[in-house]
Design a protein around this motif. Sequence first.
Motif, PDB file in Angstrom:
ATOM      1  N   LEU A  33       8.705  59.435 -22.055  1.00  0.00           N
ATOM      2  CA  LEU A  33       8.697  60.023 -20.893  1.00  0.00           C
ATOM      3  C   LEU A  33       7.441  60.738 -20.246  1.00  0.00           C
ATOM      4  CD1 LEU A  33      10.363  60.056 -18.367  1.00  0.00           C
ATOM      5  CD2 LEU A  33      11.657  62.213 -19.067  1.00  0.00           C
ATOM      6  N   LEU A  43       7.756  58.435 -10.858  1.00  0.00           N
ATOM      7  CA  LEU A  43       8.953  57.697 -11.561  1.00  0.00           C
ATOM      8  C   LEU A  43       9.455  58.722 -12.474  1.00  0.00           C
ATOM      9  CD1 LEU A  43       7.897  54.087 -11.754  1.00  0.00           C
ATOM     10  CD2 LEU A  43       9.387  55.144 -10.280  1.00  0.00           C
ATOM     11  N   ALA A  44       8.519  59.192 -13.329  1.00  0.00           N
ATOM     12  CA  ALA A  44       8.655  60.132 -14.621  1.00  0.00           C
ATOM     13  C   ALA A  44       9.717  61.173 -13.950  1.00  0.00           C
ATOM     14  CB  ALA A  44       7.717  60.522 -15.397  1.00  0.00           C
ATOM     15  N   ALA A  47      13.370  60.974 -13.298  1.00  0.00           N
ATOM     16  CA  ALA A  47      14.245  61.238 -14.426  1.00  0.00           C
ATOM     17  C   ALA A  47      15.054  62.411 -14.544  1.00  0.00           C
ATOM     18  CB  ALA A  47      13.639  60.828 -15.892  1.00  0.00           C
ATOM     19  N   ARG A  48      16.178  62.348 -14.696  1.00  0.00           N
ATOM     20  CA  ARG A  48      17.079  63.565 -14.874  1.00  0.00           C
ATOM     21  C   ARG A  48      17.818  63.347 -16.217  1.00  0.00           C
ATOM     22  NH1 ARG A  48      15.884  66.625 -10.785  1.00  0.00           N
ATOM     23  NH2 ARG A  48      18.317  67.611 -11.026  1.00  0.00           N
ATOM     24  N   THR A 135      18.088  54.279 -26.477  1.00  0.00           N
ATOM     25  CA  THR A 135      17.685  54.112 -25.192  1.00  0.00           C
ATOM     26  C   THR A 135      16.350  53.107 -25.276  1.00  0.00           C
ATOM     27  OG1 THR A 135      17.097  55.287 -23.041  1.00  0.00           O
ATOM     28  CG2 THR A 135      16.306  56.317 -25.204  1.00  0.00           C
ATOM     29  N   VAL A 137      13.785  53.979 -23.311  1.00  0.00           N
ATOM     30  CA  VAL A 137      12.636  55.196 -23.366  1.00  0.00           C
ATOM     31  C   VAL A 137      12.238  55.305 -24.710  1.00  0.00           C
ATOM     32  CG1 VAL A 137      11.651  57.050 -22.108  1.00  0.00           C
ATOM     33  CG2 VAL A 137      13.727  55.579 -20.939  1.00  0.00           C
ATOM     34  N   TRP A 155      20.225  53.254  -9.729  1.00  0.00           N
ATOM     35  CA  TRP A 155      20.188  54.163 -10.885  1.00  0.00           C
ATOM     36  C   TRP A 155      20.975  53.748 -12.313  1.00  0.00           C
ATOM     37  CZ3 TRP A 155      17.707  59.050 -11.190  1.00  0.00           C
ATOM     38  CH2 TRP A 155      17.191  59.639 -10.022  1.00  0.00           C
ATOM     39  N   SER A 160      19.782  59.075 -24.197  1.00  0.00           N
ATOM     40  CA  SER A 160      18.564  60.020 -24.369  1.00  0.00           C
ATOM     41  C   SER A 160      18.093  59.971 -25.670  1.00  0.00           C
ATOM     42  CB  SER A 160      18.969  61.522 -23.864  1.00  0.00           C
ATOM     43  OG  SER A 160      19.836  62.121 -25.316  1.00  0.00           O
ATOM     44  N   LEU A 167      20.486  60.424 -19.994  1.00  0.00           N
ATOM     45  CA  LEU A 167      19.337  60.383 -18.792  1.00  0.00           C
ATOM     46  C   LEU A 167      20.055  59.600 -17.868  1.00  0.00           C
ATOM     47  CD1 LEU A 167      16.017  59.305 -20.968  1.00  0.00           C
ATOM     48  CD2 LEU A 167      16.357  61.185 -19.200  1.00  0.00           C
ATOM     49  N   VAL A 169      18.134  57.536 -14.762  1.00  0.00           N
ATOM     50  CA  VAL A 169      16.820  57.019 -14.133  1.00  0.00           C
ATOM     51  C   VAL A 169      17.039  55.962 -13.147  1.00  0.00           C
ATOM     52  CG1 VAL A 169      15.995  57.674 -16.645  1.00  0.00           C
ATOM     53  CG2 VAL A 169      16.699  55.209 -16.015  1.00  0.00           C
ATOM     54  N   LEU A 173      12.160  53.076 -12.938  1.00  0.00           N
ATOM     55  CA  LEU A 173      11.349  53.611 -14.025  1.00  0.00           C
ATOM     56  C   LEU A 173      11.495  52.706 -15.091  1.00  0.00           C
ATOM     57  CD1 LEU A 173      11.935  57.042 -15.246  1.00  0.00           C
ATOM     58  CD2 LEU A 173      12.318  55.403 -16.790  1.00  0.00           C
TER      59      LEU A 173
END
Length: 190
Positions: A33, A43-44, A47-48, A135, A137, A155, A160, A167, A169, A173
């Motif tokens: 990330l 985009l990064a 992320a939440r 994930t 990512v 979304w 994570s 996460l 996203v 992303l």
Amino acid sequence: MTDTPDIPGIGTLETLPALDHLDLLARPVADALHALADAHPDLASAARVVSIDPALADTEAMTLAFGMDLDLSSNCILVAGRRGGEERIAACVVRATTNADVNHVIKKLLDVRKASFWPQDRAVEASDMEYGGITPVGVPASWRLLVDARCATGWSCIGSGLRRSKLFVPGELLAALPGAEVVDGLATTS
């Protein structure tokens, strides 16, 4: 007041900016990330992350506990096959409301005779992520990263790398991750 963006179907969850809470991510996820922030800062920064009880890490349990729409969840499954003595691995991202088409689409993309889900112990060791939190990512660069086209928009709630957080996203992303291939029909509806 929360600064959670409008994430349709999120239920009662309140998220935090993932880049400000890297401690809630497995090391390869945090590193990926952070690297994505260099190439795609917008985009990064979208992320939440949310901290959860690890007992709620499975999609069904989380959906029920927080009143989240199942359509928001996307799963990352690891599939492998062999060709010429070489193991070919793919991390496949599909909506939780669909099934990865392992026996047709994924098998063909990997160019193998037989494709199957990777064993849990190998998946955990090779990804350096916890089971139930794997994930797309931060997966190893040697793996193919296949993203169902339905996950490349809107979304997604994804792992994570840890069972104690999730996460959220945007699909853009996922599509921008290094090596990501957006595939129409990667999954089928049941």
